[in-house]
Scaffold this active site. Structure first.
Site, mmCIF file in Angstrom:
data_model
loop_
_atom_site.group_PDB
_atom_site.id
_atom_site.type_symbol
_atom_site.label_atom_id
_atom_site.label_comp_id
_atom_site.label_asym_id
_atom_site.label_seq_id
_atom_site.Cartn_x
_atom_site.Cartn_y
_atom_site.Cartn_z
ATOM 1 N N GLN A 15 0.530 -1.363 0.106
ATOM 2 C CA GLN A 15 0.278 -0.462 0.370
ATOM 3 C C GLN A 15 1.123 1.319 -0.169
ATOM 4 O O GLN A 15 0.597 2.165 -0.693
ATOM 5 C CB GLN A 15 -0.648 -0.551 1.081
ATOM 6 C CG GLN A 15 -1.491 1.765 1.401
ATOM 7 C CD GLN A 15 -2.182 1.938 2.612
ATOM 8 O OE1 GLN A 15 -3.625 1.619 2.434
ATOM 9 N NE2 GLN A 15 -1.899 1.814 4.072
ATOM 10 N N ASP A 16 1.413 1.056 1.214
ATOM 11 C CA ASP A 16 1.992 3.040 1.709
ATOM 12 C C ASP A 16 3.310 2.808 -0.072
ATOM 13 O O ASP A 16 3.699 4.007 -0.601
ATOM 14 C CB ASP A 16 3.361 2.557 1.991
ATOM 15 C CG ASP A 16 2.608 2.630 4.201
ATOM 16 O OD1 ASP A 16 1.206 2.419 3.529
ATOM 17 O OD2 ASP A 16 2.354 2.897 4.777
ATOM 18 N N LEU A 66 14.294 -8.569 2.326
ATOM 19 C CA LEU A 66 15.002 -8.019 3.213
ATOM 20 C C LEU A 66 15.497 -9.549 3.695
ATOM 21 O O LEU A 66 16.561 -9.211 4.883
ATOM 22 C CB LEU A 66 14.014 -7.801 3.955
ATOM 23 C CG LEU A 66 13.347 -6.271 3.361
ATOM 24 C CD1 LEU A 66 12.142 -5.547 4.007
ATOM 25 C CD2 LEU A 66 14.535 -5.448 4.035
ATOM 26 N N GLN A 90 6.965 -7.969 7.133
ATOM 27 C CA GLN A 90 5.544 -8.775 7.604
ATOM 28 C C GLN A 90 4.763 -7.276 8.393
ATOM 29 O O GLN A 90 4.920 -7.386 9.131
ATOM 30 C CB GLN A 90 6.160 -9.948 8.061
ATOM 31 C CG GLN A 90 4.927 -11.397 8.615
ATOM 32 C CD GLN A 90 3.339 -10.607 9.207
ATOM 33 O OE1 GLN A 90 2.972 -9.730 8.825
ATOM 34 N NE2 GLN A 90 3.802 -10.909 10.200
ATOM 35 N N SER A 91 3.800 -7.148 7.713
ATOM 36 C CA SER A 91 2.854 -5.967 8.010
ATOM 37 C C SER A 91 2.078 -6.775 8.945
ATOM 38 O O SER A 91 0.985 -5.488 9.339
ATOM 39 C CB SER A 91 2.007 -5.322 6.979
ATOM 40 O OG SER A 91 1.295 -5.100 6.213
ATOM 41 N N SER A 136 5.953 1.830 13.860
ATOM 42 C CA SER A 136 4.309 1.930 13.829
ATOM 43 C C SER A 136 3.634 2.433 14.940
ATOM 44 O O SER A 136 4.490 2.142 16.239
ATOM 45 C CB SER A 136 4.520 0.288 13.709
ATOM 46 O OG SER A 136 3.051 0.237 14.440
ATOM 47 N N GLU A 138 2.441 1.285 16.834
ATOM 48 C CA GLU A 138 1.923 -0.630 17.801
ATOM 49 C C GLU A 138 3.356 -0.323 18.691
ATOM 50 O O GLU A 138 3.203 -1.949 19.484
ATOM 51 C CB GLU A 138 1.924 -1.922 16.352
ATOM 52 C CG GLU A 138 0.652 -2.235 15.291
ATOM 53 C CD GLU A 138 -0.636 -2.497 16.673
ATOM 54 O OE1 GLU A 138 0.210 -3.625 17.782
ATOM 55 O OE2 GLU A 138 -1.289 -2.235 16.738
ATOM 56 N N TYR A 159 5.052 -8.424 16.051
ATOM 57 C CA TYR A 159 5.469 -6.948 15.062
ATOM 58 C C TYR A 159 5.474 -6.280 15.937
ATOM 59 O O TYR A 159 6.887 -5.442 15.260
ATOM 60 C CB TYR A 159 4.076 -7.352 14.713
ATOM 61 C CG TYR A 159 3.926 -6.125 13.487
ATOM 62 C CD1 TYR A 159 4.224 -5.676 12.196
ATOM 63 C CD2 TYR A 159 3.355 -4.553 14.114
ATOM 64 C CE1 TYR A 159 4.565 -4.774 11.884
ATOM 65 C CE2 TYR A 159 3.188 -3.849 13.138
ATOM 66 C CZ TYR A 159 3.818 -3.635 12.603
ATOM 67 O OH TYR A 159 3.985 -2.646 11.563
ATOM 68 N N LYS A 163 8.905 -4.277 15.655
ATOM 69 C CA LYS A 163 9.854 -2.804 15.184
ATOM 70 C C LYS A 163 10.630 -2.039 15.840
ATOM 71 O O LYS A 163 10.369 -0.555 15.672
ATOM 72 C CB LYS A 163 8.328 -1.986 14.843
ATOM 73 C CG LYS A 163 7.219 -2.855 13.766
ATOM 74 C CD LYS A 163 7.330 -1.584 12.597
ATOM 75 C CE LYS A 163 7.593 -2.429 11.554
ATOM 76 N NZ LYS A 163 7.658 -2.156 9.422
ATOM 77 N N HIS A 189 -2.989 3.861 9.388
ATOM 78 C CA HIS A 189 -3.230 4.416 7.698
ATOM 79 C C HIS A 189 -3.893 3.628 6.563
ATOM 80 O O HIS A 189 -2.918 2.728 6.396
ATOM 81 C CB HIS A 189 -2.559 5.230 6.986
ATOM 82 C CG HIS A 189 -0.559 4.677 6.856
ATOM 83 N ND1 HIS A 189 0.261 4.712 8.297
ATOM 84 C CD2 HIS A 189 -0.317 4.407 5.822
ATOM 85 C CE1 HIS A 189 0.814 3.899 8.134
ATOM 86 N NE2 HIS A 189 0.851 3.893 6.255
ATOM 87 N N ARG A 194 -5.210 -0.614 -0.018
ATOM 88 C CA ARG A 194 -5.134 -1.046 1.788
ATOM 89 C C ARG A 194 -5.087 -2.768 1.735
ATOM 90 O O ARG A 194 -6.439 -3.132 1.157
ATOM 91 C CB ARG A 194 -6.003 -0.819 2.443
ATOM 92 C CG ARG A 194 -5.723 -1.659 4.281
ATOM 93 C CD ARG A 194 -4.805 -1.256 4.804
ATOM 94 N NE ARG A 194 -4.179 -1.341 6.314
ATOM 95 C CZ ARG A 194 -3.331 -0.923 7.295
ATOM 96 N NH1 ARG A 194 -2.088 -1.849 6.292
ATOM 97 N NH2 ARG A 194 -3.457 -0.554 8.241
#
Ligand code: NAP
Ligand code: G4F
Length: 337
Positions: A15-16, A66, A90-91, A136, A138, A159, A163, A189, A194
């Site tokens: 998405q981003d 990555l 891995q989002s 994030s 999160e 996750y 991060k 976002h 998405r």
């Protein structure tokens, strides 16, 4: 060798990555996107940039991962980027409980790998590049809202732990080696691009498909958590602004307004003239072992130093996503005759 400014984007198929690629191309950058090998095509969000008559001559795709240092070094060498945006990863938070080790590998260790690749690149005469890391909200976990750059990290998922590790790696390499490295701490976002298994898109897609008779029920998990939802197009602008500053720093990016999943359901189903209570079930399989209950960001530092503020409010975001999913559903109906 490129003559215009050059940027490397990991996660360009996401998405981003797709919005950022459009933004940088519109500013005249040469954009090098890293794409991971997949058994099926994974470039649908960027096909308009690299395929057919409208292919952009400044847009280049390279296979890489990555988890693979060699591919990172090769792309750095080839692209000689002025700016690097590390958006790959891995989002999905729920999935990170099922794949904790992999999530740490590509969201945490990979950032260290990338920073080492960048140091190697510089030592061997490569161009100095500014680096953006996709952090994030999160990471704040159960810290009380509103959260800002001074709020303690209290991560609640593999996750988020990965991060947080990445965040500290970036700060450590900035302090140790004087590199221009920034952490963006971005709150949720969303957009019509998405992924379909994030709660917003799951809801807007279901509302549209239920309205048009393609589906009948929607099954979700916890409806109580609150999120600070903004528009992805606004958030990639903030990433770019971070790398245009004189000094590298870390910034929270958020709207400052939070809503619950119930609130999102209210607006999405109202957009198609339906009452969600008649169509939504809950199932424990969508619950998380530990949840982030309430996040709402304070982005005043970004407003003051980057001149950034969101352009789209919550209601407009939900409506835009539902309208886009209605259009996709109508196309599906037309195609299937
Ligand atoms: P997304 O749509 O899920 O995109 C993730 C991207 O990472 C995809 O291009 C994916 O490739 C790529 N990727 C996954 N594993 C990889 C690997 N091992 N090597 C190379 N690339 C890999 O996520 P997004 O919403 O655009 O988010 C971008 C970044 O921001 C992520 O790091 C995410 O964790 C972070 N973030 C997102 C939000 C948000 O609300 N959206 C908020 C804060 C932070 P495929 O297309 O092949 O899957
Ligand atoms: O849409 P979500 O999966 O997003 P989440 O967990 O907030 O993570 C997203 O935003 C983060 C920024 O804060 C990013 F770092 C991350 O990469 C990702 O983009 O879930 C949002 C909320 C959660 O509380 C979840 O428990 O929705 C709740 N939820 C309820 N039912 C559901 C569902 N989430 C999903 N994915 N699917 C459900 O059926």
């Amino acid at each position: 060798m490129p003559t215009s400014r050059s940027a490397m984007i990991t996660g360009v198929t996401g998405q981003d990555g797709s919005y950022l690629a459009e933004l940088l191309l519109s500013k005249g950058y040469q954009v090098h996107g890293m794409v991971r090998r997949s058994s099926a095509f994974n470039t649908s969000r960027i096909d308009h940039l690299h395929m057919g008559g409208k292919a952009n001559p400044n847009f280049f795709l390279h296979y890489g991962d990555l988890a693979d240092a060699g591919s990172l070094r090769d792309i750095l060498d080839l692209a000689q980027p002025d700016e690097i945006y590390n958006l790959g990863g891995q989002s999905h938070v729920r999935v990170s409980f099922d794949q904790p080790e992999y999530t740490m590998e590509v969201n945490g260790t990979a950032v260290l790998r990338f920073l080492e690749a960048l140091r190697f690149h510089l030592k061997h005469g490569g161009k100095a590049a500014r680096f953006y890391q996709a952090g994030s909200s999160e990471m704040f976990g159960r810290a009380k809202p509103p959260q800002n750059e001074g709020t303690r990290f209290e991560p609640r998922s593999p996750y988020a732990v990965a991060k947080v590790a990445a965040h500290h790696e970036v700060v450590n390499y900035r302090e140790s080696y004087g590199l221009f490295l920034c952490n963006g701490i971005l709150f949720n976002h969303e957009s019509p691009r998405r992924g379909e298994n994030f709660v917003t898109r799951k809801i807007t897609r279901a509302a549209a498909r239920i309205k048009l008779g393609l589906e009948h029920r929607l099954t979700l998990g916890n409806l109580e958590p609150r999120r600070d939802w903004g528009f992805a197009g606004d958030y990639v602008e903030a990433m770019w602004r971070m790398l245009q500053q004189e000094e590298p720093d870390d910034y929270v990016i958020a709207t400052g307004v939070s809503n619950s999943i119930r609130g999102f359901l209210d607006l999405a189903f109202a957009t198609v003239g339906l009452d969600w209570h008649e169509f939504v079930d809950t199932d424990p399989r969508f619950l998380r072992p530990s949840e982030v209950d309430d996040i709402e960001g304070d982005a005043s530092k970004a407003r003051d130093l980057l001149g950034w503020k969101p352009t789209m409010d919550f209601a407009s975001l939900v409506e835009m996503m539902v309208e886009a999913d209605l259009e996709l559903a109508r196309t599906e109906i037309r195609t299937e005759g």
